[in-house]
Write an enzyme that holds these catalytic residues in place. Structure first.
Site, PDB file in Angstrom:
ATOM      1  N   CYS A  51     -20.286  -9.740  12.035  1.00  0.00           N
ATOM      2  CA  CYS A  51     -20.511 -10.429  10.337  1.00  0.00           C
ATOM      3  C   CYS A  51     -21.913 -10.806  10.112  1.00  0.00           C
ATOM      4  O   CYS A  51     -22.461 -10.581   8.986  1.00  0.00           O
ATOM      5  CB  CYS A  51     -19.558 -11.275   9.990  1.00  0.00           C
ATOM      6  N   CYS A  62     -13.486 -15.692  11.571  1.00  0.00           N
ATOM      7  CA  CYS A  62     -13.835 -15.956   9.869  1.00  0.00           C
ATOM      8  C   CYS A  62     -12.611 -15.004   9.008  1.00  0.00           C
ATOM      9  O   CYS A  62     -12.281 -15.779   8.068  1.00  0.00           O
ATOM     10  CB  CYS A  62     -15.253 -15.090   9.767  1.00  0.00           C
ATOM     11  N   GLY A  64     -25.850 -22.181   6.019  1.00  0.00           N
ATOM     12  CA  GLY A  64     -25.213 -23.156   6.617  1.00  0.00           C
ATOM     13  C   GLY A  64     -24.833 -23.262   7.953  1.00  0.00           C
ATOM     14  O   GLY A  64     -24.200 -24.074   8.676  1.00  0.00           O
TER      15      GLY A  64
END
Length: 318
Positions: free
Chosen positions: A46, A142, A70
């Site tokens: 990803c 995720c 982040g």
């Protein structure tokens, strides 16, 4: 949350869906690996394909000169180009998941959280009045989140029951399908106590996809759970591709402490790794990531593991 934060900061919010690209470039690979009896890491793909792939391209079309995320990691510039470094907060470090991004993307990356701890980030967000300052940490894979992994997987892969066996072939029970288990797993085997065996817990030691058999052993540190080395798929390097063997530290799973190893790049791009000390439950499909101190050198998908002390011979044979 993003809209409220952007409104507070007075900056525009662009919302775009990369769901189709995710299904094609990440999720399809994840399912294929699971079907083959491996344990792939979709978070690595990803980052490479979506966040630092199509999303970075989209941001550049909007005029972006840099790309801030982040992630708890650090980027630096060295004599040999951009470098990926561990975060100062080692408990939150995410360089393991970033090792496969392209160096060109790394050059554009900014990791503002890399010098901070999570409590410091929350304090700064609170001072700025951001509405997400006390939002719970996100965990899990995720696209799965907090759901039980086996329940999620059952929605995509058909159960293919087969035998749960000891290394010498004694059948102890039946599994749901090798895709639903991972090496080193203890829970969910549902085999309980068995006559002729002691009371130690059972662990998954091997997945024989060809026979659709799950091999289990007793004891957390059983020898069949230990590996002296591994062989990878072609590696991705965040420096000039090395050609000679070298010593470094490696991680074969996230949150693992650095492990000393000898790394030997092979002519076909694969890498043979020999651990200084045996490692437990090294899992094909997961990532082996290479470090020199705080610098991430790159990594590769684990293809084959070997338990013999003669790692060189085993690696060649594999």
């Amino acid at each position: 949350d993003a809209r409220r934060s952007c409104d507070l900061l007075g900056i525009p919010l662009h919302r775009v869906s990369f769901a189709a690209e995710y299904r094609e470039r990440v999720f399809a690979d994840f399912l294929a690996g699971q079907r083959a009896g491996r344990t792939p890491n979709p978070d690595v793909l990803c980052n490479r394909e979506i966040k630092f792939g199509v999303c970075l391209d989209y941001a550049r079309r909007l005029g972006a000169a840099a790309f801030a995320t982040g992630h708890y990691a650090r980027a630096a510039r060295g004599d040999d180009g951009p470098r990926l470094l561990k975060a100062l907060d080692r408990d939150k470090d995410q360089s393991y998941f970033l090792h496969a991004i392209e160096r060109e993307a790394l050059a554009a990356a900014r990791f503002p959280l890399g010098e901070l701890t999570k409590p410091q980030v929350r304090a700064l967000a609170r001072e700025a009045g951001l509405p997400v300052h006390d939002k719970p940490d996100s965990t899990g894979i995720c696209f799965i989140g907090e759901r039980p992994f086996r329940d999620f997987l059952a929605g995509w892969l058909r159960p293919e029951p087969g035998p749960i066996e000891t290394p010498d072939g004694r059948v102890l029970g039946q599994h749901r399908g090798v895709a639903f288990y991972t090496l080193g797993q203890r829970g969910g085997l549902e085999i309980g106590g068995r006559a002729g065996f002691d009371e130690q817990p059972w662990y998954v030691a091997a997945k024989d996809a060809a026979r659709n058999a799950l091999v289990v052993v007793q004891g957390h540190d059983h020898p069949l759970l230990q590996s002296r080395g591994l062989l990878t798929a072609p590696a991705h390097w965040l420096l000039e591709t090395p050609s000679a063997p070298f010593d470094c530290q490696v991680k074969v799973r996230y949150r693992q402490h650095d492990q000393a190893a000898r790394v030997e790049p092979l002519a076909d791009g694969r890498v043979r790794v020999r651990f200084d000390a045996p490692q437990r439950a090294v899992t094909p499909g997961q990532a082996c990531v290479f470090y020199a101190g705080e610098r991430c050198l790159g990594g590769a998908v684990i293809d084959v593991t070997f338990a013999t002390t003669d790692a060189t011979t085993a690696g060649v044979a594999a």
